[in-house]
Design a protein around this motif. Sequence first.
Motif, PDB file in Angstrom:
ATOM      1  N   LEU A 143      51.005  45.446  34.268  1.00  0.00           N
ATOM      2  CA  LEU A 143      51.260  44.391  35.246  1.00  0.00           C
ATOM      3  C   LEU A 143      49.960  43.698  35.598  1.00  0.00           C
ATOM      4  CD1 LEU A 143      53.000  42.947  37.495  1.00  0.00           C
ATOM      5  CD2 LEU A 143      52.240  44.785  39.022  1.00  0.00           C
ATOM      6  N   TYR A 144      49.996  42.362  35.628  1.00  0.00           N
ATOM      7  CA  TYR A 144      48.930  41.586  36.256  1.00  0.00           C
ATOM      8  C   TYR A 144      49.501  40.940  37.495  1.00  0.00           C
ATOM      9  CZ  TYR A 144      46.185  37.536  37.555  1.00  0.00           C
ATOM     10  OH  TYR A 144      45.502  36.609  38.296  1.00  0.00           O
ATOM     11  N   ASP A 145      48.899  41.224  38.649  1.00  0.00           N
ATOM     12  CA  ASP A 145      49.316  40.618  39.908  1.00  0.00           C
ATOM     13  C   ASP A 145      48.160  40.780  40.887  1.00  0.00           C
ATOM     14  OD1 ASP A 145      50.588  40.118  42.508  1.00  0.00           O
ATOM     15  OD2 ASP A 145      52.479  40.263  41.412  1.00  0.00           O
ATOM     16  N   PRO A 146      47.767  39.720  41.598  1.00  0.00           N
ATOM     17  CA  PRO A 146      46.675  39.851  42.576  1.00  0.00           C
ATOM     18  C   PRO A 146      47.034  40.727  43.768  1.00  0.00           C
ATOM     19  CG  PRO A 146      47.034  37.544  41.971  1.00  0.00           C
ATOM     20  CD  PRO A 146      48.198  38.325  41.451  1.00  0.00           C
ATOM     21  N   ASP A 147      48.321  41.000  43.967  1.00  0.00           N
ATOM     22  CA  ASP A 147      48.794  41.732  45.141  1.00  0.00           C
ATOM     23  C   ASP A 147      48.825  43.234  44.866  1.00  0.00           C
ATOM     24  OD1 ASP A 147      49.997  42.617  47.442  1.00  0.00           O
ATOM     25  OD2 ASP A 147      51.946  41.668  47.056  1.00  0.00           O
ATOM     26  N   ALA A 148      48.027  43.998  45.590  1.00  0.00           N
ATOM     27  CA  ALA A 148      47.969  45.450  45.384  1.00  0.00           C
ATOM     28  C   ALA A 148      49.304  46.109  45.698  1.00  0.00           C
ATOM     29  CB  ALA A 148      46.872  46.057  46.251  1.00  0.00           C
ATOM     30  N   ALA A 149      50.071  45.549  46.623  1.00  0.00           N
ATOM     31  CA  ALA A 149      51.374  46.124  46.953  1.00  0.00           C
ATOM     32  C   ALA A 149      52.322  46.025  45.762  1.00  0.00           C
ATOM     33  CB  ALA A 149      51.970  45.426  48.171  1.00  0.00           C
ATOM     34  N   ALA A 150      52.180  44.951  44.975  1.00  0.00           N
ATOM     35  CA  ALA A 150      53.003  44.805  43.769  1.00  0.00           C
ATOM     36  C   ALA A 150      52.669  45.904  42.763  1.00  0.00           C
ATOM     37  CB  ALA A 150      52.793  43.427  43.150  1.00  0.00           C
ATOM     38  N   HIS A 151      51.390  46.303  42.695  1.00  0.00           N
ATOM     39  CA  HIS A 151      50.993  47.383  41.793  1.00  0.00           C
ATOM     40  C   HIS A 151      51.726  48.676  42.166  1.00  0.00           C
ATOM     41  CE1 HIS A 151      46.854  45.284  40.950  1.00  0.00           C
ATOM     42  NE2 HIS A 151      47.889  44.478  40.807  1.00  0.00           N
ATOM     43  N   ASP A 152      51.785  48.947  43.463  1.00  0.00           N
ATOM     44  CA  ASP A 152      52.448  50.170  43.915  1.00  0.00           C
ATOM     45  C   ASP A 152      53.936  50.147  43.545  1.00  0.00           C
ATOM     46  OD1 ASP A 152      50.054  51.040  45.007  1.00  0.00           O
ATOM     47  OD2 ASP A 152      50.510  50.247  47.009  1.00  0.00           O
ATOM     48  N   ARG A 153      54.587  49.014  43.775  1.00  0.00           N
ATOM     49  CA  ARG A 153      56.013  48.906  43.451  1.00  0.00           C
ATOM     50  C   ARG A 153      56.253  49.071  41.950  1.00  0.00           C
ATOM     51  NH1 ARG A 153      55.582  44.263  46.627  1.00  0.00           N
ATOM     52  NH2 ARG A 153      56.059  42.954  44.803  1.00  0.00           N
ATOM     53  N   PHE A 154      55.353  48.504  41.154  1.00  0.00           N
ATOM     54  CA  PHE A 154      55.495  48.570  39.700  1.00  0.00           C
ATOM     55  C   PHE A 154      55.343  50.004  39.212  1.00  0.00           C
ATOM     56  CE2 PHE A 154      54.187  47.752  35.263  1.00  0.00           C
ATOM     57  CZ  PHE A 154      55.124  46.787  34.900  1.00  0.00           C
ATOM     58  N   ARG A 155      54.348  50.722  39.722  1.00  0.00           N
ATOM     59  CA  ARG A 155      54.146  52.123  39.310  1.00  0.00           C
ATOM     60  C   ARG A 155      55.298  53.001  39.780  1.00  0.00           C
ATOM     61  NH1 ARG A 155      48.578  50.938  40.512  1.00  0.00           N
ATOM     62  NH2 ARG A 155      48.939  51.642  42.656  1.00  0.00           N
ATOM     63  N   ASP A 156      55.796  52.731  40.975  1.00  0.00           N
ATOM     64  CA  ASP A 156      56.935  53.510  41.480  1.00  0.00           C
ATOM     65  C   ASP A 156      58.153  53.338  40.577  1.00  0.00           C
ATOM     66  OD1 ASP A 156      55.449  54.422  43.605  1.00  0.00           O
ATOM     67  OD2 ASP A 156      56.256  52.980  45.055  1.00  0.00           O
ATOM     68  N   ARG A 157      58.321  52.124  40.049  1.00  0.00           N
ATOM     69  CA  ARG A 157      59.518  51.827  39.244  1.00  0.00           C
ATOM     70  C   ARG A 157      59.363  52.289  37.799  1.00  0.00           C
ATOM     71  NH1 ARG A 157      63.518  47.636  39.344  1.00  0.00           N
ATOM     72  NH2 ARG A 157      65.134  48.310  37.880  1.00  0.00           N
ATOM     73  N   PHE A 158      58.165  52.131  37.222  1.00  0.00           N
ATOM     74  CA  PHE A 158      58.021  52.333  35.782  1.00  0.00           C
ATOM     75  C   PHE A 158      57.062  53.465  35.391  1.00  0.00           C
ATOM     76  CE2 PHE A 158      59.020  47.780  36.454  1.00  0.00           C
ATOM     77  CZ  PHE A 158      60.310  47.803  35.929  1.00  0.00           C
ATOM     78  N   GLY A 159      56.559  54.202  36.361  1.00  0.00           N
ATOM     79  CA  GLY A 159      55.776  55.384  36.051  1.00  0.00           C
ATOM     80  C   GLY A 159      54.292  55.236  36.322  1.00  0.00           C
ATOM     81  N   SER A 160      53.653  56.330  36.570  1.00  0.00           N
ATOM     82  CA  SER A 160      52.238  56.320  36.940  1.00  0.00           C
ATOM     83  C   SER A 160      51.322  56.018  35.765  1.00  0.00           C
ATOM     84  CB  SER A 160      51.852  57.678  37.546  1.00  0.00           C
ATOM     85  OG  SER A 160      52.103  58.724  36.618  1.00  0.00           O
ATOM     86  N   ASP A 161      51.869  56.055  34.525  1.00  0.00           N
ATOM     87  CA  ASP A 161      51.023  55.822  33.363  1.00  0.00           C
ATOM     88  C   ASP A 161      50.888  54.346  32.997  1.00  0.00           C
ATOM     89  OD1 ASP A 161      53.700  55.720  32.682  1.00  0.00           O
ATOM     90  OD2 ASP A 161      53.379  56.455  30.639  1.00  0.00           O
ATOM     91  N   VAL A 162      51.571  53.444  33.714  1.00  0.00           N
ATOM     92  CA  VAL A 162      51.427  52.020  33.426  1.00  0.00           C
ATOM     93  C   VAL A 162      50.075  51.531  33.925  1.00  0.00           C
ATOM     94  CG1 VAL A 162      53.912  51.608  33.533  1.00  0.00           C
ATOM     95  CG2 VAL A 162      52.512  51.311  35.603  1.00  0.00           C
ATOM     96  N   THR A 163      49.620  50.421  33.349  1.00  0.00           N
ATOM     97  CA  THR A 163      48.365  49.804  33.779  1.00  0.00           C
ATOM     98  C   THR A 163      48.668  48.670  34.742  1.00  0.00           C
ATOM     99  OG1 THR A 163      47.285  50.306  31.666  1.00  0.00           O
ATOM    100  CG2 THR A 163      46.306  48.559  33.012  1.00  0.00           C
ATOM    101  N   THR A 164      47.993  48.670  35.880  1.00  0.00           N
ATOM    102  CA  THR A 164      48.131  47.563  36.827  1.00  0.00           C
ATOM    103  C   THR A 164      46.748  47.002  37.111  1.00  0.00           C
ATOM    104  OG1 THR A 164      47.986  49.032  38.754  1.00  0.00           O
ATOM    105  CG2 THR A 164      50.196  48.536  37.902  1.00  0.00           C
ATOM    106  N   THR A 165      46.660  45.671  37.160  1.00  0.00           N
ATOM    107  CA  THR A 165      45.353  45.046  37.325  1.00  0.00           C
ATOM    108  C   THR A 165      45.461  43.712  38.042  1.00  0.00           C
ATOM    109  OG1 THR A 165      43.390  44.220  36.141  1.00  0.00           O
ATOM    110  CG2 THR A 165      45.528  43.952  35.049  1.00  0.00           C
ATOM    111  N   ALA A 166      44.395  43.344  38.714  1.00  0.00           N
ATOM    112  CA  ALA A 166      44.272  42.022  39.324  1.00  0.00           C
ATOM    113  C   ALA A 166      43.329  41.153  38.508  1.00  0.00           C
ATOM    114  CB  ALA A 166      43.767  42.144  40.764  1.00  0.00           C
ATOM    115  N   ASP A 167      43.001  41.582  37.290  1.00  0.00           N
ATOM    116  CA  ASP A 167      42.088  40.859  36.399  1.00  0.00           C
ATOM    117  C   ASP A 167      42.882  40.356  35.196  1.00  0.00           C
ATOM    118  OD1 ASP A 167      40.255  40.170  34.348  1.00  0.00           O
ATOM    119  OD2 ASP A 167      38.747  41.536  35.148  1.00  0.00           O
TER     120      ASP A 167
END
Length: 385
Positions: free
Chosen positions: A33-57
Amino acid sequence: MTDLAIGVIGYGLRGNLAAHAHRPGEGSRLVALYDPDAAAHDRFRDRFGSDVTTTADLDAFLGLGLDAAFVLSPDYLHEEHALALLDAGIAVYLEKPMAITTEGCDRLLEAAQKSGGRLYLGHNMRHMPFVREMKRLIDSGAIGEPKVAWCRHFVGNGGDFYFADWHAERKYGTSLLLQKGAHDIDVLHWLCGSYSRDVTAMGDRMVYDPSQGGEEEPWWQGERNLKRWPPKSLTGLNPKMDVEDVSMVHMRLQNGILASYEQCHFTPDYWRNYTIIGTEGRIENFGNGEPGTVIRLWNQRHQYAPDGDHSVPLGEEEGGHGGADPRIVAEFLRYVREGGATDTSPVAARYAVAAGCAGAESLRAGSVPVRVPDANPEVVSYFEG
């Protein structure tokens, strides 16, 4: 079959669409996931697993070796994000509207042509069962040769959805003729087999105004509540609003068909109605995917026949937008793997935006006629091929 590695740009209101592509071990997996919002990162990991990559870059996201990505960011970022993906060689699912200007759409088409990249447009209404059945009946000759078409769009939650955030400002979306109308204009073009050539429009902001602003959070940032009524009672609206809450557009298509699109954001109900009249009949939908949706066809003489001569009931479908969301994601994933023809079209998406932009220009200039600019023939030929 190795899973396609799928990324997502923007995990907001439309984020659930991408979930249809998360089928680990069955051909595709959401991995980033790319999203500037850190809260979106949390929602994404909760939905698709802790092994996904989330970044604001964004550059880091583009360097992850993705096979494809969904662009679900706000409308004014669609062009920027899709261009970046095409440049990185990543197949693109681009949510509608394609861009917020005709010129932006043309830049995207040219970039896809030059790079040979796969650009897929998220006009999911082409996958809604009632639209597909209307298309089938019209193409089969059920109403003869189409001559007149119109769409009435009752946007019952317009104040809740579109007048409390960036949607209410022209600089972020040009007009709600793009955010909402891009769907309907595209469907009118598809059902009629042609694109808009000339447009005349009028519109105004008749109910919502900046005095309905305030400190109250928009409904999606607090408790979900779509029961606020009447529209003038809403608070927490965007004090910088400068878009219309009513728009009426008349279009002459390239094949001569006359069409119109009416959009109102303060009706009590929320659905749209398409009417196509041909040389031998009329077809119309009642409901747009909800239980009880039916298509009615008139092809005999009547004084008044509210049920039509033929009725085509449609069963309830699972998945968002009357079952269209899982279907359009499945078509996109097939396109990423195999290429080939698709029911959505980048060129058609461009003409939906171009007609919406022309409508906004016309209504803000006193309903002067506006010619819809043609797409580059070489680009059109490329995508048709």
